[in-house]
Design a protein around this motif. Structure first.
Motif, short mmCIF file in Angstrom:
data_model
loop_
_atom_site.label_atom_id
_atom_site.label_comp_id
_atom_site.label_asym_id
_atom_site.label_seq_id
_atom_site.Cartn_x
_atom_site.Cartn_y
_atom_site.Cartn_z
N GLY A 218 -1.80 6.08 6.66
CA GLY A 218 -3.04 6.01 5.89
C GLY A 218 -4.19 6.47 6.76
N VAL A 219 -5.36 5.84 6.58
CA VAL A 219 -6.52 6.32 7.35
C VAL A 219 -6.63 5.68 8.74
CG1 VAL A 219 -7.91 7.12 5.43
CG2 VAL A 219 -8.03 4.73 6.08
N TYR A 288 -4.22 7.87 -2.80
CA TYR A 288 -3.11 6.92 -2.85
C TYR A 288 -3.57 5.51 -3.22
CZ TYR A 288 -4.24 5.65 2.07
OH TYR A 288 -4.85 5.24 3.23
N THR A 289 -2.70 4.87 -3.99
CA THR A 289 -2.89 3.47 -4.35
C THR A 289 -1.83 2.67 -3.61
OG1 THR A 289 -1.46 3.77 -6.27
CG2 THR A 289 -3.82 4.05 -6.64
N ALA A 290 -1.82 1.36 -3.80
CA ALA A 290 -0.84 0.52 -3.11
C ALA A 290 0.57 1.00 -3.41
CB ALA A 290 -1.01 -0.93 -3.54
N GLY A 291 1.46 0.88 -2.43
CA GLY A 291 2.84 1.32 -2.62
C GLY A 291 3.66 0.92 -1.41
N PRO A 299 -1.36 -1.09 1.52
CA PRO A 299 -2.47 -1.12 0.55
C PRO A 299 -2.89 0.28 0.14
CG PRO A 299 -3.29 -1.52 2.77
CD PRO A 299 -1.79 -1.43 2.89
N GLY A 300 -3.67 0.36 -0.92
CA GLY A 300 -4.23 1.63 -1.36
C GLY A 300 -5.41 2.05 -0.50
N TYR A 301 -5.86 3.28 -0.68
CA TYR A 301 -6.95 3.84 0.12
C TYR A 301 -8.23 3.02 -0.05
CZ TYR A 301 -10.52 7.19 1.66
OH TYR A 301 -11.58 7.80 2.29
N ALA A 302 -8.57 2.70 -1.31
CA ALA A 302 -9.81 1.96 -1.56
C ALA A 302 -9.76 0.58 -0.89
CB ALA A 302 -10.05 1.82 -3.07
N ASP A 303 -8.56 -0.03 -0.87
CA ASP A 303 -8.42 -1.34 -0.21
C ASP A 303 -8.63 -1.20 1.30
OD1 ASP A 303 -7.73 -2.52 -2.66
OD2 ASP A 303 -5.65 -1.88 -2.43
N GLU A 304 -8.05 -0.15 1.88
CA GLU A 304 -8.21 0.06 3.33
C GLU A 304 -9.67 0.35 3.67
OE1 GLU A 304 -4.62 1.97 5.60
OE2 GLU A 304 -4.94 3.11 3.78
N LEU A 305 -10.32 1.08 2.78
CA LEU A 305 -11.71 1.46 3.02
C LEU A 305 -12.66 0.29 2.75
CD1 LEU A 305 -13.18 4.13 3.75
CD2 LEU A 305 -13.50 4.52 1.30
N GLY A 306 -12.24 -0.60 1.86
CA GLY A 306 -13.09 -1.75 1.52
C GLY A 306 -14.09 -1.45 0.42
#
Length: 489
Positions: A218-219, A288-291, A299-306
């Protein structure tokens, strides 16, 4: 292009940073271990960190202990590298420190100087101009710049203009580390060192070309940087377009910087624009979303980014090179994070045989020939051919596809896997710019990519979701299938 003399001094800006510790210092150690560095070369580290020479030497030793396998470490090589080192703390916005750095450069140099800007691109221009102001950027100096050069055409031009005030173009070496990879150089060898391929390397014989750069990560804590760039700017604008240039370019007159880069720029200028009218049909953006990645929930990208974001972590394109050689051949490009495998590969699918002499079931077994050039995780070249399936069959010959496989690990079992920067440093130190990117290439690539980004904005296109661990949104599959093709998985 005038040929430079080997550098007597390598000055690394950002010498305490992440790239230096992971890639640059281990590469210099390997070159030292193989006795490939010029005997008189000194290495001057500089950064904001207030270190002395010993503190920098400790950082270098720790980096090598961390990144170089124990079997490849030896005390003599490490001592040899540490003996070359010096350090000077400096900050671009502190003129006195830059003046002191310039004096140190002049004191240490015994010939040409190579500067390496391993810093944020916003510092390239100010650092280069400061060196010039203090008399340390004249004849016999050259500079390596890390990507990204800007985040669009306007910022790339601003950075290039700013650096050009201190260094003329033939002394500027823009890094795309993919060009330092063995597999990329093997693509050049494969195309232009074998009579077998070049006669077939055109639209009459090739059906489609696919270039994939897949990442499973991820990121990884780079969320804020990545969110400002996205897959289109971070990967496609440089790495994928450079690979496309090497696949599509005409044979250069010789393997030298000017000839190779002249052919690459022709490819970039032949790319059919993908703008506001075309983006909906010729491009796909995903996030990407959670998977699951390697069987582990992520987690998904938005979750990692907050926070929620419209930045794409995946992009797929159908590109065309509108020239005599490639007219009508689609180049499918895709790159993304949290894909099922970490892989960089170029797949060239040849056209089917014009007529099958094998009737019945055998005709349906026929598959087109394909050439796979894989750059990572392992370097290999595979040629897919049709062969007779072993055994007896009353209905006649049965065919199946087999791969002629050149596995570099087997063929060159004793050759060590190199970091791309080993080749890039060796070339830059010796003044060979063939594997570096010229200004007009950088700007032509940005011009093409900017049109896509503008098209997305104008059409209100937002990234489509895809679960982590999959090959991007379903629309990426449709991008190829609409034209009777399919991604090579």
């Amino acid at each position: 292009m005038t040929h430079a003399a080997p550098a007597s001094l390598l000055t690394i800006f950002g010498a305490t940073g992440d790239l230096a510790r992971r890639m640059l210092l281990p590469s210099l150690y390997s070159l030292q271990a193989e006795q490939l560095l010029p005997a008189n070369l000194r290495i001057l580290g500089t950064a904001r960190s207030e270190l002395d020479r010993e503190g920098f030497a400790n950082l270098v030793s720790a980096s090598i202990a961390d990144r170089i396998a124990a079997a490849e470490r030896n005390d003599a090589a490490l001592r040899g590298l540490l003996d070359r080192l010096d350090y000077a703390a400096a900050s671009v916005d502190d003129d006195a420190s830059m003046a002191a750095l310039a004096s140190k450069v002049q004191a240490l140099r015994d010939g040409d100087v190579l500067y390496h800007m391993s810093t944020a691109p916003k510092f390239y221009g100010p650092a280069c101009q400061s060196l010039a102001a203090h008399g340390a950027a004249g004849a016999g100096t050259r500079v390596m710049l890390e990507k990204p050069i800007g985040k669009d055409l306007a910022s790339a031009i601003a950075i290039n203009d700013s650096v050009a005030m201190a260094f003329d173009e033939e002394r500027i070496y823009r890094v795309d580390h993919y060009l330092g990879k063995e597999g990329v150089q093997n693509l050049i060898a494969l195309r232009f060192g074998n009579a077998l391929f070049e006669p077939l390397w055109n639209a009459r014989h090739i059906e489609q070309v696919q270039i994939t750069v897949g990442e499973t990560v991820g990121v990884e804590g780079r969320g804020d940087y990545y969110d400002d760039s996205g897959a289109l700017r971070d990967m496609l604008q440089n790495h994928l377009l450079q690979l496309l240039c090497l696949v599509a370019m005409e044979p250069p007159a010789k393997f030298d910087p000017t000839a190779v880069r002249n052919e690459k720029i022709k490819v970039l200028r032949s790319l059919r624009p993908i703008g506001r009218e075309q983006v909906a049909h010729e491009s796909v953006a995903g996030q990407y979303t959670a998977g699951a990645s390697d069987g582990v929930a992520v987690p998904g990208y938005a979750d990692e980014l907050g926070r929620s974001s419209r930045t794409e972590t995946f992009v797929a394109l159908r590109a065309h090179v509108d020239n005599w050689r490639w007219s009508g051949v689609p180049f499918y490009l895709r790159t993304g994070k949290r894909l099922p495998s970490r892989s960089t590969e170029i797949y060239i699918q040849f056209r089917k045989v014009p007529y099958s002499i094998f009737g019945g079931r055998t005709a349906s077994d026929m598959q087109p020939n394909g050439l796979l050039i894989r750059l990572q995780p392992e370097e290999r070249i595979e040629l897919d051919l049709m062969a007779k399936t072993p055994g007896l069959d009353r209905s006649g010959l049965r065919l199946s596809q087999v791969g002629l496989d050149l596995d570099f690990h087997e063929e060159f079992a004793n050759a060590r896997k190199r970091i791309a920067y080993e080749r890039l440093y060796l070339d830059a130190i010796e003044g060979n710019g063939t594997l570096f990117v010229r200004r007009d290439e950088t700007e032509a690539a940005w011009q093409w990519v900017d049109a896509i980004a503008d098209g997305w904005r104008a059409a209100g296109i937002t990234p489509r979701p895809y679960p982590a661990g999959t090959w991007g949104p379903g629309a990426a599959v449709s991008l190829t299938e609409r034209h009777g093709h399919g991604w090579r998985e």
